[in-house]
Design a protein around this motif. Structure first.
Motif, PDB file in Angstrom:
ATOM      1  N   ASN A 110       0.814  -1.214   0.000  1.00 23.92           N
ATOM      2  CA  ASN A 110       0.000   0.000   0.000  1.00 23.92           C
ATOM      3  C   ASN A 110       0.848   1.265   0.000  1.00 23.92           C
ATOM      4  OD1 ASN A 110      -2.341  -1.453   0.013  1.00 23.92           O
ATOM      5  ND2 ASN A 110      -2.542  -1.447   2.237  1.00 23.92           N
ATOM      6  N   LEU A 111       2.163   1.134   0.062  1.00 27.48           N
ATOM      7  CA  LEU A 111       3.038   2.302   0.117  1.00 27.48           C
ATOM      8  C   LEU A 111       3.443   2.734  -1.283  1.00 27.48           C
ATOM      9  CD1 LEU A 111       5.387   1.191   3.024  1.00 27.48           C
ATOM     10  CD2 LEU A 111       3.440   2.734   3.144  1.00 27.48           C
ATOM     11  N   LEU A 112       3.425   4.027  -1.520  1.00 31.74           N
ATOM     12  CA  LEU A 112       3.854   4.605  -2.789  1.00 31.74           C
ATOM     13  C   LEU A 112       5.031   5.519  -2.498  1.00 31.74           C
ATOM     14  CD1 LEU A 112       3.168   4.763  -5.824  1.00 31.74           C
ATOM     15  CD2 LEU A 112       1.866   6.811  -5.299  1.00 31.74           C
ATOM     16  N   LYS A 113       6.172   5.245  -3.117  1.00 34.55           N
ATOM     17  CA  LYS A 113       7.391   6.022  -2.883  1.00 34.55           C
ATOM     18  C   LYS A 113       7.766   6.734  -4.174  1.00 34.55           C
ATOM     19  CE  LYS A 113      12.209   5.424  -1.500  1.00 34.55           C
ATOM     20  NZ  LYS A 113      13.245   4.446  -1.142  1.00 34.55           N
ATOM     21  N   MET A 114       8.025   8.033  -4.065  1.00 34.74           N
ATOM     22  CA  MET A 114       8.407   8.830  -5.225  1.00 34.74           C
ATOM     23  C   MET A 114       9.894   9.153  -5.126  1.00 34.74           C
ATOM     24  SD  MET A 114       5.410   9.378  -6.588  1.00 34.74           S
ATOM     25  CE  MET A 114       4.307  10.696  -6.906  1.00 34.74           C
ATOM     26  N   ILE A 115      10.639   8.859  -6.186  1.00 34.72           N
ATOM     27  CA  ILE A 115      12.064   9.191  -6.237  1.00 34.72           C
ATOM     28  C   ILE A 115      12.238  10.292  -7.271  1.00 34.72           C
ATOM     29  CG2 ILE A 115      14.388   8.320  -6.610  1.00 34.72           C
ATOM     30  CD1 ILE A 115      13.347   5.531  -6.057  1.00 34.72           C
ATOM     31  N   PRO A 116      12.698  11.478  -6.860  1.00 30.88           N
ATOM     32  CA  PRO A 116      12.839  12.581  -7.817  1.00 30.88           C
ATOM     33  C   PRO A 116      14.047  12.389  -8.727  1.00 30.88           C
ATOM     34  CG  PRO A 116      13.595  13.271  -5.669  1.00 30.88           C
ATOM     35  CD  PRO A 116      13.027  11.889  -5.506  1.00 30.88           C
ATOM     36  N   LEU A 117      14.012  13.058  -9.868  1.00 26.48           N
ATOM     37  CA  LEU A 117      15.121  13.026 -10.809  1.00 26.48           C
ATOM     38  C   LEU A 117      16.246  13.909 -10.284  1.00 26.48           C
ATOM     39  CD1 LEU A 117      16.288  12.303 -13.627  1.00 26.48           C
ATOM     40  CD2 LEU A 117      15.155  14.356 -14.484  1.00 26.48           C
TER      41      LEU A 117
END
Length: 104
Positions: A84-91
């Protein structure tokens, strides 16, 4: 009846006795190295043609990275889903806002 000009009694503050031995670490705690080492941060170096270059390898949507599935690849970030976890990795390389300097 309340008299505003009468001096009040001083409050007695209890004296706290601190044993310095309570704060000394145990002998075996001094010899053991720390058991937790933080993993290196994930860095998205490039995004091109729905592929992302993360930590030295190209990934597509649907592939697994670091135990998570790559859900979407946008122009500025990569989204990973783990349960259920959503992780965003920026450029780009993460910028550290705080730095530590030695006192002179």
């Amino acid at each position: 009846m309340y008299d505003p000009f009468r001096k009040t009694a001083k409050h007695k503050v209890p004296k706290i006795i601190v044993d310095p031995a309570m704060f000394l670490p145990l002998k075996n705690q001094l010899r053991t190295p720390p058991s937790f080492v933080a993993p290196p941060p994930s860095v998205v170096s490039a995004i091109m043609n729905n592929k992302a270059f993360i930590n030295g390898r190209w990934y597509r949507i649907g592939e697994r990275f670091d135990g998570s599935e790559i859900v979407t690849i946008q122009n500025q970030f990569v989204a990973l889903k783990n349960g259920n976890l959503l992780k965003m990795i920026p450029l780009g390389i993460p910028k550290h806002l705080l730095t530590i300097k030695e006192a002179q």
